[in-house]
Design an enzyme around this catalytic site. Structure first.
Site, short mmCIF file in Angstrom:
data_model
loop_
_atom_site.label_atom_id
_atom_site.label_comp_id
_atom_site.label_asym_id
_atom_site.label_seq_id
_atom_site.Cartn_x
_atom_site.Cartn_y
_atom_site.Cartn_z
N CYS A 1 0.37 -0.74 -0.32
CA CYS A 1 0.20 -0.21 -0.26
C CYS A 1 1.17 0.76 -0.08
CB CYS A 1 -0.85 -0.04 1.39
SG CYS A 1 -1.57 -1.36 0.99
N ALA A 2 1.33 1.07 -1.06
CA ALA A 2 3.07 1.99 -1.44
C ALA A 2 3.29 3.75 -1.26
CB ALA A 2 3.83 1.47 -2.39
N PRO B 1 1.90 7.62 -0.96
CA PRO B 1 2.77 8.41 -2.11
C PRO B 1 4.28 7.82 -1.70
CG PRO B 1 2.31 9.66 0.09
CD PRO B 1 1.45 8.63 0.30
N GLY C 1 6.52 6.98 0.31
CA GLY C 1 7.39 7.82 2.28
C GLY C 1 8.33 6.33 2.37
N LYS C 2 7.23 5.12 2.88
CA LYS C 2 8.63 4.38 3.04
C LYS C 2 9.04 3.34 2.39
CE LYS C 2 5.22 4.08 7.18
NZ LYS C 2 4.49 4.78 6.47
N ASP D 1 0.02 0.15 -5.13
CA ASP D 1 -1.45 1.07 -4.54
C ASP D 1 -2.35 0.86 -5.92
OD1 ASP D 1 -1.61 2.91 -2.40
OD2 ASP D 1 -2.53 3.22 -4.15
N ASP E 1 -5.02 -4.43 -6.46
CA ASP E 1 -5.44 -4.38 -5.10
C ASP E 1 -5.00 -5.08 -4.60
OD1 ASP E 1 -7.12 -4.82 -2.59
OD2 ASP E 1 -8.89 -5.08 -4.37
N ASP F 1 1.00 -1.47 4.63
CA ASP F 1 1.16 0.28 5.52
C ASP F 1 -0.36 0.25 4.65
OD1 ASP F 1 1.33 1.84 6.67
OD2 ASP F 1 2.06 3.49 5.32
N CYS G 1 -1.89 3.52 10.59
CA CYS G 1 -1.67 5.39 11.15
C CYS G 1 -2.50 5.32 12.87
CB CYS G 1 -1.31 6.29 10.88
SG CYS G 1 -2.16 5.98 9.41
C1 LIG Z 1 -1.33 5.02 4.53
S1 LIG Z 1 -1.40 4.91 2.87
C2 LIG Z 1 0.21 4.62 2.82
C3 LIG Z 1 1.29 5.19 2.78
C4 LIG Z 1 3.20 5.11 2.79
N1 LIG Z 1 3.05 3.25 2.75
C5 LIG Z 1 3.85 6.08 3.07
O1 LIG Z 1 4.41 5.86 3.70
O2 LIG Z 1 4.17 6.87 1.60
C6 LIG Z 1 -2.05 3.94 2.75
C7 LIG Z 1 -2.48 3.11 0.76
O3 LIG Z 1 -3.28 2.53 1.08
C8 LIG Z 1 -3.71 2.36 -0.58
N2 LIG Z 1 -4.81 1.25 -0.65
C9 LIG Z 1 -5.70 0.95 0.39
N3 LIG Z 1 -6.84 -0.35 0.24
C10 LIG Z 1 -5.77 -0.42 -1.04
C11 LIG Z 1 -5.52 -2.06 -1.26
N4 LIG Z 1 -6.72 -2.64 -1.79
N5 LIG Z 1 -4.67 -2.33 -2.19
C12 LIG Z 1 -3.43 -1.17 -2.32
N6 LIG Z 1 -3.60 -0.50 -1.79
C13 LIG Z 1 -4.59 0.29 -0.97
C14 LIG Z 1 -4.27 3.94 -0.37
O4 LIG Z 1 -4.26 4.12 -1.92
C15 LIG Z 1 -2.94 4.56 -0.40
O5 LIG Z 1 -2.30 5.00 -1.26
#
Ligand SMILES: C[S@@+](CC[C@H](N)C(=O)[O-])C[C@H]1O[C@@H](n2cnc3c(N)ncnc32)[C@H](O)[C@@H]1O
Length: 443
Positions: free
Chosen positions: A274-275, A277, A279-280, A296, A322, A340, A393
């Site tokens: 779940c990458a 924007p 950051g990680k 993502d 997904d 994440d 978070c």
């Molecule tokens: C907490 S944010 C991630 C922040 C990111 N890891 C960072 O450190 O910058 C959660 C992310 O999960 C994505 N997301 C939500 N449901 C998802 C799914 N089923 N599969 C993949 N990504 C998903 C969202 O679009 C969002 O970008």
């Protein structure tokens, strides 16, 4: 709002440098949040105004974030100061934004504008907008009465939980029920202005070296983690030394714990599930020469990963997909996976003060179900002996500790050492968001 050309805001003759323009812009943004839009997206609409400049954008942003942090109190005050609920909704949000300025950040004498300037400019703002023009007398009367009765009204506001804490009452009760010892500190940190924390790119510099660069550039700062530096005074990114060259990234100190927890080694095949924007993702690539796959589900957000990694001169395979499904997977298992997962973001309220007003009590449960599906699916993509890191978070156990515990039981996963629930804190040397980490090893 750009598409809604009927909005008087886009036709206003007010000068952008006037407080009236800025209050009106804020009132429009806050009204959109009341309709369910997130504050960043509501602000983006307001910022598309043709007269917008950087100073006006900054001022509207500051007032809007302050208003969201003070909304419980402002709504209480409006209730006390009006006979019936203000209508249209824009009238309420203009009053709320003006009251937020009159109350100030710390309810003390730290006001950014002279109180009577705020009142006059709020009246000007009302007079400039067709739907509010008839209410300009009311705006004047309400705000002046507030100034006259400020002390007594603020004292009275302490009797209302929502006005005192500036959270919906269900949120306050839930925090208090789950954390009877530290609920007040959790709520308090959510109402503080967040710091600007940087992550030093260890491929390019060191914490000591970068602290020296900052000092030379006249930006006092403190090291608050192995790679984390907090600036004493937040700066726009384009003024952060070496930012465009990738020396540092903006990232909260707790978020910087994710990548080191995975103990990445050169050559590993790693998934950031779940990458966006990114950051990680960026931090993991700074730690070791890994083969990173960044996934993502929001194609629009993938661009952000690309931008971030390009700035750092690092590379990942970026994919839309997904994480609860396998249709994007090439069948090769991963050594490490970072999950994440999507959550209520209840641990990063100081950065997103609108979230508390947008969330519903049932959100944590619904998001936990989605995240459980993601985790179970990702577990199947992991090599034997591989590690999966769950990050959220959130401070709600449904999304964090209970989720981790249930996942370990369902999959017979071994739990390794990880920080667990980190509470948000704004201490001098310990300043971070409220994140959760659980680390699992596949037997
Ligand atoms: C907490 S944010 C991630 C922040 C990111 N890891 C960072 O450190 O910058 C959660 C992310 O999960 C994505 N997301 C939500 N449901 C998802 C799914 N089923 N599969 C993949 N990504 C998903 C969202 O679009 C969002 O970008």
């Amino acid at each position: 709002m750009a598409k809604d050309k009927s909005s008087d805001f886009f036709k206003t003759t007010l000068a952008p440098e006037s407080l009236a323009f800025r209050l009106l812009g804020t009132a429009h943004a806050v009204a959109r949040v009341e309709e369910g839009q997130s504050l960043p997206s509501a602000l983006a609409s307001v910022f598309s105004h043709p007269k917008m400049d950087a100073a006006t954008r900054g001022a509207i942003q500051d007032i809007a974030y302050l208003t969201e942090r003070k909304l419980g109190l402002c709504e209480f005050l409006i209730e006390q100061l009006t006979r019936q609920p203000p209508s249209p909704p824009l009238l309420k949000t203009l009053l709320a934004s003006s009251l937020a300025l009159l109350v100030g950040e710390n309810d003390e004498a730290d006001l950014k504008y002279e109180p009577y300037t705020t009142v006059d400019q709020a009246v000007e703002a009302a007079a400039s907008e067709g739907t509010l023009v008839r209410a300009k007398g009311l705006v004047n009367a309400v705000l002046r009465r507030f100034l006259r009765e400020k002390e007594i009204l603020l004292e009275k506001s302490n009797l209302s939980l929502t006005a005192k804490w500036n959270y919906p009452s269900w949120w306050i009760k839930e925090t208090r029920r789950i954390y009877p010892k530290n609920w007040e500190s959790i709520l308090h940190v959510g109402n503080t202005a967040p710091p600007l924390t940087l992550r030093v790119n260890k491929r390019k510099t060191t914490v000591e070296g970068y602290l020296a660069d900052l000092e030379a550039a006249g930006h006092p700062a403190t090291a608050i983690g192995p790679y984390a530096i907090r600036l004493d005074n937040p700066l726009p990114v384009y003024r952060i030394p070496g930012f465009s060259e990738g020396l540092v990234s903006v990232q909260d100190a707790a978020a910087q714990l994710a990548a080191p927890l995975l103990e990445l080694q050169d050559g590993m095949r790693v998934l950031d599930a779940c990458a966006a924007p990114g950051g990680k993702s960026g931090h993991m690539l700074e730690m070791a020469d890994i083969d990173l796959h960044a996934l993502d589900s929001e194609p629009e957000r993938l661009k952000k990963i690309d931008e971030n990694l390009t700035r750092l001169q690092l590379h990942a395979t970026i994919m839309a997909g997904d994480a609860s499904k396998k249709n994007w997977w090439d069948g090769n298992a991963f050594d490490c996976i970072l999950a994440d997962v999507p959550c209520t973001a209840s641990g990063i309220i100081r950065r997103h003060p609108d979230i508390r007003w947008l969330r519903r009590p049932e959100d944590a449960k619904e998001l936990a179900v989605i995240s459980a599906r993601i985790l179970d699916n990702l577990w199947e993509l992991l090599k034997p002996g591989g590690k999966l890191l769950l990050a959220t978070c959130s401070v709600w156990p449904l999304e964090s500790e209970w989720q981790a515990d249930a996942f370990a039981k369902r999959n017979n996963a071994a739990r390794l050492d990880a920080p667990g629930q980190l509470f948000p804190t704004s201490d001098k040397l310990k300043d971070h968001d409220g994140l959760f980490y659980a680390l699992f090893k596949k037997q």
